[in-house]
Design a protein around this motif. Structure first.
Motif, PDB file in Angstrom:
ATOM      1  N   GLU A 105       0.761  -1.124   0.063  1.00  0.00           N
ATOM      2  CA  GLU A 105       0.108  -0.106  -0.026  1.00  0.00           C
ATOM      3  C   GLU A 105       0.894   1.311  -0.152  1.00  0.00           C
ATOM      4  N   VAL A 106       1.859   1.335   0.641  1.00  0.00           N
ATOM      5  CA  VAL A 106       2.731   2.488   0.899  1.00  0.00           C
ATOM      6  C   VAL A 106       3.722   2.619  -0.270  1.00  0.00           C
ATOM      7  N   LEU A 107       4.688   1.577  -0.574  1.00  0.00           N
ATOM      8  CA  LEU A 107       5.711   1.730  -1.213  1.00  0.00           C
ATOM      9  C   LEU A 107       5.431   1.539  -2.927  1.00  0.00           C
ATOM     10  N   THR A 108       4.296   1.028  -3.134  1.00  0.00           N
ATOM     11  CA  THR A 108       4.106   0.512  -4.540  1.00  0.00           C
ATOM     12  C   THR A 108       3.724   1.782  -5.262  1.00  0.00           C
ATOM     13  N   PRO A 109       2.876   2.764  -4.877  1.00  0.00           N
ATOM     14  CA  PRO A 109       2.672   3.934  -5.667  1.00  0.00           C
ATOM     15  C   PRO A 109       3.798   4.564  -5.830  1.00  0.00           C
ATOM     16  N   LEU A 110       4.675   4.840  -4.925  1.00  0.00           N
ATOM     17  CA  LEU A 110       6.144   5.434  -4.983  1.00  0.00           C
ATOM     18  C   LEU A 110       6.855   4.796  -5.966  1.00  0.00           C
ATOM     19  N   ALA A 111       7.003   3.443  -6.153  1.00  0.00           N
ATOM     20  CA  ALA A 111       7.849   2.651  -7.177  1.00  0.00           C
ATOM     21  C   ALA A 111       7.124   2.901  -8.592  1.00  0.00           C
ATOM     22  N   ASP A 112       5.781   2.995  -8.720  1.00  0.00           N
ATOM     23  CA  ASP A 112       5.290   3.074  -9.753  1.00  0.00           C
ATOM     24  C   ASP A 112       5.443   4.573 -10.369  1.00  0.00           C
ATOM     25  N   LYS A 113       5.508   5.586  -9.402  1.00  0.00           N
ATOM     26  CA  LYS A 113       5.764   7.033  -9.864  1.00  0.00           C
ATOM     27  C   LYS A 113       7.145   7.260 -10.492  1.00  0.00           C
ATOM     28  N   LEU A 114       8.054   6.452  -9.873  1.00  0.00           N
ATOM     29  CA  LEU A 114       9.353   6.550 -10.451  1.00  0.00           C
ATOM     30  C   LEU A 114       9.919   5.484 -11.356  1.00  0.00           C
ATOM     31  N   GLY A 115       9.199   4.503 -11.725  1.00  0.00           N
ATOM     32  CA  GLY A 115       9.586   3.308 -12.539  1.00  0.00           C
ATOM     33  C   GLY A 115      10.498   2.657 -11.869  1.00  0.00           C
ATOM     34  N   ALA A 116      10.466   2.554 -10.405  1.00  0.00           N
ATOM     35  CA  ALA A 116      11.584   1.772  -9.677  1.00  0.00           C
ATOM     36  C   ALA A 116      11.432   0.292  -9.465  1.00  0.00           C
ATOM     37  N   ALA A 117      12.277  -0.441  -9.284  1.00  0.00           N
ATOM     38  CA  ALA A 117      12.212  -1.901  -8.717  1.00  0.00           C
ATOM     39  C   ALA A 117      12.075  -1.580  -7.290  1.00  0.00           C
ATOM     40  N   LEU A 118      11.225  -2.627  -6.448  1.00  0.00           N
ATOM     41  CA  LEU A 118      11.260  -2.774  -5.084  1.00  0.00           C
ATOM     42  C   LEU A 118      11.983  -3.484  -4.427  1.00  0.00           C
ATOM     43  N   GLY A 119      12.616  -3.238  -3.421  1.00  0.00           N
ATOM     44  CA  GLY A 119      13.435  -3.812  -2.565  1.00  0.00           C
ATOM     45  C   GLY A 119      13.087  -3.999  -1.079  1.00  0.00           C
ATOM     46  N   ALA A 120      13.871  -4.876  -0.160  1.00  0.00           N
ATOM     47  CA  ALA A 120      13.322  -4.882   1.204  1.00  0.00           C
ATOM     48  C   ALA A 120      14.649  -5.403   1.970  1.00  0.00           C
ATOM     49  N   SER A 121      14.490  -5.144   3.100  1.00  0.00           N
ATOM     50  CA  SER A 121      15.651  -5.490   4.247  1.00  0.00           C
ATOM     51  C   SER A 121      15.495  -7.018   4.634  1.00  0.00           C
ATOM     52  N   ARG A 122      16.374  -7.509   5.051  1.00  0.00           N
ATOM     53  CA  ARG A 122      16.332  -8.929   5.402  1.00  0.00           C
ATOM     54  C   ARG A 122      15.408  -8.951   6.815  1.00  0.00           C
ATOM     55  N   ALA A 123      15.016  -7.993   7.482  1.00  0.00           N
ATOM     56  CA  ALA A 123      13.945  -8.258   8.408  1.00  0.00           C
ATOM     57  C   ALA A 123      12.880  -8.331   7.991  1.00  0.00           C
ATOM     58  N   ALA A 124      12.464  -7.380   7.028  1.00  0.00           N
ATOM     59  CA  ALA A 124      11.162  -7.517   6.131  1.00  0.00           C
ATOM     60  C   ALA A 124      10.838  -8.623   5.610  1.00  0.00           C
ATOM     61  N   VAL A 125      11.970  -9.354   4.892  1.00  0.00           N
ATOM     62  CA  VAL A 125      11.606 -10.852   4.024  1.00  0.00           C
ATOM     63  C   VAL A 125      11.444 -11.677   5.214  1.00  0.00           C
ATOM     64  N   ASP A 126      12.181 -11.664   6.132  1.00  0.00           N
ATOM     65  CA  ASP A 126      12.107 -12.903   7.297  1.00  0.00           C
ATOM     66  C   ASP A 126      10.852 -12.579   7.836  1.00  0.00           C
TER      67      ASP A 126
END
Length: 311
Positions: free
Chosen positions: A212-233
């Motif tokens: 909800e929070v990061l996808t709109p920003l990534a869409d605006k910038l044409g960016a890839a999405l990444g994550a920290s290890r803590a978020a993945v775990d």
């Protein structure tokens, strides 16, 4: 002195990591040859021949090389190794799979994750999650290197005019065979090749909030999405989004870290980014020590405002 770059490709085209690896090989001095080991890989060979700095392309084709099985690629490299002073791989999953086999069978020491060529026999590589740089000298006759692609600029993909030489493919390994692959489909740029990356940390609280929070920003910038290890775990993001020492090493033009504290293993994977923007409400977060721009704010407020400001 001649170096052999083991290209990463999909048989039709060259992958970006190969361009950075060619730059490292050029820095060694002498001629640079590129090996395309594949099947129906004429397209990849033609693309490799156009790379600036490449003087020859070797094309080895067989059905056993189509999927890059490590045993078969290593055997192909070994068949050619006697003509080269350096054998250079990108430090990608594919390169790390093949290079140790080649080094072991040549009975030489591999130099991993090279970030700088000091001289043809001396190299710099990060250790302790990038907190120290080791200078390594190799006295082996043939030097087997893996190159951290973020340490070298990409060579120009056009401007070269190397010849393509067909070489005899080695026999297929009888110990392994290709069964199948499951490739994650993603409409966004591939993480290690993206020019802009938006990453989130455990502070996002859930996978729903992550989207909800990061996808709109990534869409605006044409960016890839990444994550920290803590978020993945925590299950907020898939494994292939993980940035860090135990994930993917990236160096985009712009890296936006939202809700990431900046644990050392994460910093090791992204601190070479050209511009780093950190958004975190903790003023003591280590991420601010490497950030070019830091915003001390609640990401749930700041990121939507940034999206709105971008129009």
């Amino acid at each position: 002195m001649t170096s052999l770059v083991i290209a990463e490709h999909d048989n039709a085209s060259i992958k970006g990591a190969t361009l950075n690896t060619v730059t490292a090989a050029v820095a060694l001095g002498g001629d640079v040859h590129v090996l395309i080991a594949g099947h129906n890989a004429g397209g990849a060979a033609e693309a490799a021949a156009k790379i600036a700095g490449v003087s020859k392309v070797l094309l080895a084709e067989s059905a056993g090389l189509e999927h890059g099985l490590a045993e078969n690629v290593a055997a192909q490299v070994l068949a050619l190794a006697g003509s080269y002073s350096h054998i250079v791989f990108p430090a990608t999953a594919a390169g790390k799979n093949v290079a140790p086999r080649v080094a072991a069978l040549l009975d030489v020491a591999q130099v991993s994750d090279v970030t700088k060529v000091v001289s043809p026999d001396t190299f710099e590589r990060p250790i302790y999650a990038g907190n120290a740089i080791a200078t390594v000298q190799s006295t082996d006759k043939v030097k087997v290197l893996t190159v951290r692609t973020t340490g070298f600029d990409a060579a120009a993909s056009t401007g070269g005019s190397a010849g393509v030489e067909n070489v005899t493919a080695t026999a297929d390994s009888t110990s392994t065979s290709f069964v199948g692959s499951e490739i994650a489909k993603n409409d966004r740029p591939e993480l290690t090749a993206a020019k802009i990356i938006v990453s989130g940390g455990r502070a996002l609280g859930s996978s729903d909030k992550f989207t909800e929070v990061l996808t709109p920003l990534a869409d605006k910038l044409g960016a890839a999405l990444g994550a920290s290890r803590a978020a993945v775990d925590a299950g907020y993001a898939p494994n292939d989004w993980q940035v860090g020492q135990t994930g993917k090493i990236v160096a985009p033009q712009l890296y936006i870290a939202a809700g990431i504290s900046g644990a050392i293993q994460h910093l090791a994977g992204m601190k070479d980014s050209k511009v780093i923007v950190a958004i975190n409400k903790d003023p003591e977060a280590p991420i601010f020590s490497v950030a070019d721009y830091g915003l001390e704010a609640d990401l749930f407020t700041a990121v939507p405002e940034l999206v709105q400001a971008l129009g």
